[in-house]
Scaffold this motif. Structure first.
Motif, PDB file in Angstrom:
ATOM      1  N   THR A 231       0.850  -1.192   0.000  1.00  0.00           N
ATOM      2  CA  THR A 231       0.000   0.000   0.000  1.00  0.00           C
ATOM      3  C   THR A 231       0.883   1.239   0.000  1.00  0.00           C
ATOM      4  OG1 THR A 231      -0.136  -0.160   2.419  1.00  0.00           O
ATOM      5  CG2 THR A 231      -1.919  -1.137   1.143  1.00  0.00           C
TER       6      THR A 231
ATOM      7  N   LYS B 120     -11.069   5.567   1.693  1.00  0.00           N
ATOM      8  CA  LYS B 120     -11.275   4.125   1.573  1.00  0.00           C
ATOM      9  C   LYS B 120     -11.230   3.692   0.114  1.00  0.00           C
ATOM     10  CE  LYS B 120     -14.443   0.533   3.218  1.00  0.00           C
ATOM     11  NZ  LYS B 120     -15.725   0.290   3.931  1.00  0.00           N
ATOM     12  N   LYS B 121     -10.571   2.542  -0.134  1.00  0.00           N
ATOM     13  CA  LYS B 121     -10.441   2.010  -1.480  1.00  0.00           C
ATOM     14  C   LYS B 121     -11.076   0.620  -1.549  1.00  0.00           C
ATOM     15  CE  LYS B 121      -8.182   5.083  -3.971  1.00  0.00           C
ATOM     16  NZ  LYS B 121      -8.698   5.596  -5.264  1.00  0.00           N
TER      17      LYS B 121
ATOM     18  N   TYR C  38     -11.377  -2.856  -4.013  1.00  0.00           N
ATOM     19  CA  TYR C  38     -10.780  -3.582  -5.139  1.00  0.00           C
ATOM     20  C   TYR C  38     -11.467  -4.936  -5.260  1.00  0.00           C
ATOM     21  CZ  TYR C  38      -7.459  -6.160  -8.007  1.00  0.00           C
ATOM     22  OH  TYR C  38      -6.874  -6.923  -8.996  1.00  0.00           O
TER      23      TYR C  38
ATOM     24  N   GLN D 214      -1.500  -1.072  -4.266  1.00  0.00           N
ATOM     25  CA  GLN D 214      -2.719  -0.306  -4.001  1.00  0.00           C
ATOM     26  C   GLN D 214      -2.344   1.118  -3.620  1.00  0.00           C
ATOM     27  OE1 GLN D 214      -6.090  -1.157  -4.324  1.00  0.00           O
ATOM     28  NE2 GLN D 214      -6.158   1.070  -4.094  1.00  0.00           N
TER      29      GLN D 214
ATOM     30  N   MET E  72      -3.332   4.881  -2.437  1.00  0.00           N
ATOM     31  CA  MET E  72      -4.356   5.482  -1.600  1.00  0.00           C
ATOM     32  C   MET E  72      -4.167   6.991  -1.573  1.00  0.00           C
ATOM     33  SD  MET E  72      -4.643   2.734   1.513  1.00  0.00           S
ATOM     34  CE  MET E  72      -6.256   3.379   1.950  1.00  0.00           C
TER      35      MET E  72
END
Length: 216
Positions: A38, A88-89, A91, A106, A108
């Motif tokens: 991340t 917030k992500k 996937y 990922q 952010m």
């Protein structure tokens, strides 16, 4: 009819191992291990302590201090990435991935919070500032509170009116037992003619040990 049923059962039992093997193979192919890192979207800086949760299943993991994480899920599951200070992500794992391992990065985005405007105004005159500074009630700090709690009068008041604990009660009982055994078989001396006892009584009187509770 019985022969046909027997043939059908025999055919089913012959094909059952192949059907079970196909289901196990399909189940294994649907499991995938997601490994990744991340990072921030603007500076590509690793983000630690990111919570990665599989939605609808109540399980997940947390990225380490370098932002690295690893989690096992099914193809088609949805992963939720959340961290304090970041948006917030979501996937969704593709269902057509080949193999059982997949690596990802990922990104952010920082979540900027805007606070309401605060206007700081000074005092109109120096005299008003000095008056407010002098009359202001400054709360006691930890050192002042500790000094007040350890004053002799305060400690004596607490010692007089607070109940004893188990250790003190046991020590008092043992002292009384030892005093009763010390004068066993003889008459206990009277301290009314003891000058040392009178000196201790006068000192206790001066200290205020015999004052009522209302005085505190």
């Amino acid at each position: 009819m019985r022969k046909i049923s027997s043939y059908i059962l025999l055919f089913f039992f012959l094909l059952f191992p192949f059907l079970l093997k196909a289901q196990i193979t399909q189940f294994r192919d649907s499991i995938i291990q997601i490994s990744g890192i991340t990072m921030t979207a603007d500076s590509l800086r690793a983000i630690p302590a990111v919570s990665i949760v599989v939605q609808g299943q109540g399980r997940g993991t947390i990225s380490n201090s370098q932002g690295v994480f690893s989690i096992v899920a099914f193809k088609g599951d949805t992963l939720s990435f959340s961290a304090i200070g970041f948006k917030k992500k979501i996937y969704q794992i593709p269902t057509d991935l080949q193999g059982n391992n997949f690596s990802m990065i990922q990104l952010m985005v920082e979540d900027t919070t805007y606070l309401p405007v605060t206007i700081i105004k000074p005092y109109p005159t120096r005299e008003e500032f000095e008056k407010a500074f002098i009359s202001g009630d400054i709360p006691d700090d930890a050192y002042e509170i500790a000094r007040k709690n350890t004053q002799a009068a305060h400690m004596r008041a607490l010692a007089r009116y607070m109940p004893v604990d188990g250790r003190e009660a046991a020590n008092m009982y043992m002292q009384k037992q030892s005093q009763s055994l010390y004068y066993a078989g003889q008459q206990t001396p009277q301290n009314i003619f003891n000058p040392l006892a009178w000196a201790q009584f006068i000192q206790a009187w001066k200290r205020g040990d015999f004052k009522r509770k209302d005085d505190y």
